[in-house]
Design a protein around this motif. Structure first.
Motif, PDB file in Angstrom:
ATOM      1  N   ASP A  84       0.829  -1.195   0.000  1.00 46.78           N
ATOM      2  CA  ASP A  84       0.000   0.000   0.000  1.00 46.78           C
ATOM      3  C   ASP A  84       0.877   1.264   0.000  1.00 46.78           C
ATOM      4  O   ASP A  84       0.606   2.238  -0.706  1.00 46.78           O
ATOM      5  N   GLU A  85       1.935   1.213   0.788  1.00 53.74           N
ATOM      6  CA  GLU A  85       2.854   2.360   0.823  1.00 53.74           C
ATOM      7  C   GLU A  85       3.549   2.548  -0.532  1.00 53.74           C
ATOM      8  O   GLU A  85       3.754   3.665  -0.997  1.00 53.74           O
ATOM      9  N   ILE A  86       3.910   1.406  -1.138  1.00 52.70           N
ATOM     10  CA  ILE A  86       4.552   1.477  -2.454  1.00 52.70           C
ATOM     11  C   ILE A  86       3.615   2.136  -3.467  1.00 52.70           C
ATOM     12  O   ILE A  86       4.024   2.990  -4.249  1.00 52.70           O
ATOM     13  N   ASP A  87       2.334   1.773  -3.409  1.00 53.45           N
ATOM     14  CA  ASP A  87       1.351   2.387  -4.317  1.00 53.45           C
ATOM     15  C   ASP A  87       1.282   3.892  -4.110  1.00 53.45           C
ATOM     16  O   ASP A  87       1.217   4.662  -5.065  1.00 53.45           O
ATOM     17  N   ARG A  88       1.291   4.313  -2.848  1.00 51.02           N
ATOM     18  CA  ARG A  88       1.206   5.747  -2.568  1.00 51.02           C
ATOM     19  C   ARG A  88       2.447   6.485  -3.075  1.00 51.02           C
ATOM     20  O   ARG A  88       2.335   7.533  -3.693  1.00 51.02           O
ATOM     21  N   LEU A  89       3.607   5.901  -2.766  1.00 52.92           N
ATOM     22  CA  LEU A  89       4.849   6.541  -3.228  1.00 52.92           C
ATOM     23  C   LEU A  89       4.882   6.620  -4.748  1.00 52.92           C
ATOM     24  O   LEU A  89       5.249   7.640  -5.329  1.00 52.92           O
ATOM     25  N   TYR A  90       4.477   5.516  -5.390  1.00 48.83           N
ATOM     26  CA  TYR A  90       4.489   5.510  -6.850  1.00 48.83           C
ATOM     27  C   TYR A  90       3.563   6.608  -7.390  1.00 48.83           C
ATOM     28  O   TYR A  90       3.918   7.346  -8.308  1.00 48.83           O
ATOM     29  N   ALA A  91       2.387   6.722  -6.787  1.00 51.71           N
ATOM     30  CA  ALA A  91       1.425   7.710  -7.241  1.00 51.71           C
ATOM     31  C   ALA A  91       2.005   9.123  -7.135  1.00 51.71           C
ATOM     32  O   ALA A  91       1.790   9.979  -8.000  1.00 51.71           O
ATOM     33  N   TYR A  92       2.767   9.357  -6.062  1.00 51.11           N
ATOM     34  CA  TYR A  92       3.383  10.690  -5.931  1.00 51.11           C
ATOM     35  C   TYR A  92       4.523  10.865  -6.938  1.00 51.11           C
ATOM     36  O   TYR A  92       4.576  11.868  -7.644  1.00 51.11           O
TER      37      TYR A  92
END
Ligand code: CUA
Length: 349
Positions: free
Chosen positions: A336-344
């Protein structure tokens, strides 16, 4: 005899095949810029001289082998007549090589000076060699003619340049000795800690030229690649404009906004600059690639991974140690954190 011939022809085939390449992006023998062409022009006469010397030496050896071989009836225990001291010969083989080397240096020296000379007009770029990636800063001062504003431009791994313009680089290292090498555009230049070296590049045609670190600098030396992207006038103007455009802030409440927060929480901005987004980090020696316009590039981590493939960046966030010697420490991230970082990160363009 037959086996000797076979072995010899096999060896010859290995040498000939070794020089074949279908796709050789780092072939120094197909230069595509002014400076690389100077080197290529120089290596031809030098190689020719080397061939003449080699043929001469091989013929002498062949002559000696034939003339002084053991003949039927010779006593194998008896030493042939021993010679020592032939003044004429000794003077000859001292002077002749000295003349050959003098001829080679007469050709080489002017090119060495030409290659390091500061051009009259140029695009200036500060280059940082680090384990294991390249950082580039285009200062605003002095680069006005190329559309670069006072703040300058900072990027990594991919060096963008306009075609037909000399690029004058100031090379520094923050750790060990590296060597900047884009074979189709110029030769190698060492990048040494505590020293400032300069080097030039120029590309004749728009295109992507690959290069790599050419000095062993540690376990990931082979993974310290680079790309030089040469643009025509319109392409260059577009690139400069995009690099200097302010970043759009992630929309409130979006996944990217969460990623923006997480980026700071994880301390990423302590090493990776995102110009204007977080507090500034290290002034002139960035410790990690500047990410401001990350998604204008198509490779990362010393240009060994494809940034256009989402999986590659996710894999990197999961385990930056997949590249040996990577200094990135981020700890374990949830998917989930990876998804957020990727989105940013994706908004950084
Ligand atoms: Cu840097 Cu090899």
């Amino acid at each position: 005899m037959i086996t000797h011939v076979r072995r010899l022809s096999l060896l010859l085939a290995v040498f000939i095949l070794a020089s074949c390449a279908k796709d050789a992006p780092q072939d120094t023998l197909t230069p595509e810029g002014k400076y690389a062409k100077k080197i290529d022009t120089l290596q031809k006469p030098v190689f020719l001289i080397a061939i003449v010397v080699a043929v001469f030496v091989f013929l002498l050896i062949a002559f000696a082998v034939m003339k002084f071989r053991e003949k039927p009836g010779d006593d194998p225990d008896e030493l042939p007549e021993q010679l020592h001291g032939n003044t004429k010969l000794e003077i000859g083989w001292t002077i002749l090589p000295a003349l050959v080397l003098a001829a080679i240096s007469a050709l080489t020296l002017p090119v060495i000076f030409e290659l390091t000379e500061e051009p009259d007009e140029y695009l200036a770029v500060d280059v940082w060699g680090q384990k294991y990636w390249w950082g580039y800063e285009y200062p605003g001062e002095g680069n006005e003619a190329y559309g670069i504003e006072a703040d300058g431009i900072r990027t990594a791994n991919e060096l963008h340049i306009p075609v037909g313009v000399p690029v004058y680089m100031t090379l520094r290292s923050t750790d060990v000795i590296h060597s900047f090498w884009a074979p189709k555009l110029n030769g190698k230049r060492d990048v040494v800690p505590g020293r400032t070296h300069t080097w030039k590049l120029e590309a004749d045609e728009p295109g992507v030229y690959s290069g790599q670190c050419a000095e062993f600098c540690g376990t990931s030396h082979a993974f310290m690649r680079l790309k030089v992207v040469a643009h025509d006038d319109a392409g260059w103007a577009e690139w400069v404009e995009q690099m200097q455009a302010p970043l759009e802030e992630p929309e409130e409440g979006s996944l990217a906004a969460e990623g923006f927060e997480l980026f700071a929480q994880k301390g990423c901005q302590g090493c990776h600059q995102v110009d204007g987004a977080y507090e500034e980090v290290a002034e002139d020696a960035p410790s990690a690639p500047n990410l401001t316009k990350l998604f204008t590039r198509d490779c990362f981590a010393g240009c060994i991974y494809d940034l256009t493939d989402r999986n590659e960046l996710e894999a990197w966030l999961r385990d930056p140690q997949r590249k040996d010697g990577s200094l990135m420490v981020i700890g374990e991230l949830t998917e989930d954190e990876i998804d957020r970082l990727y989105a940013y990160l994706e908004t950084l363009r």
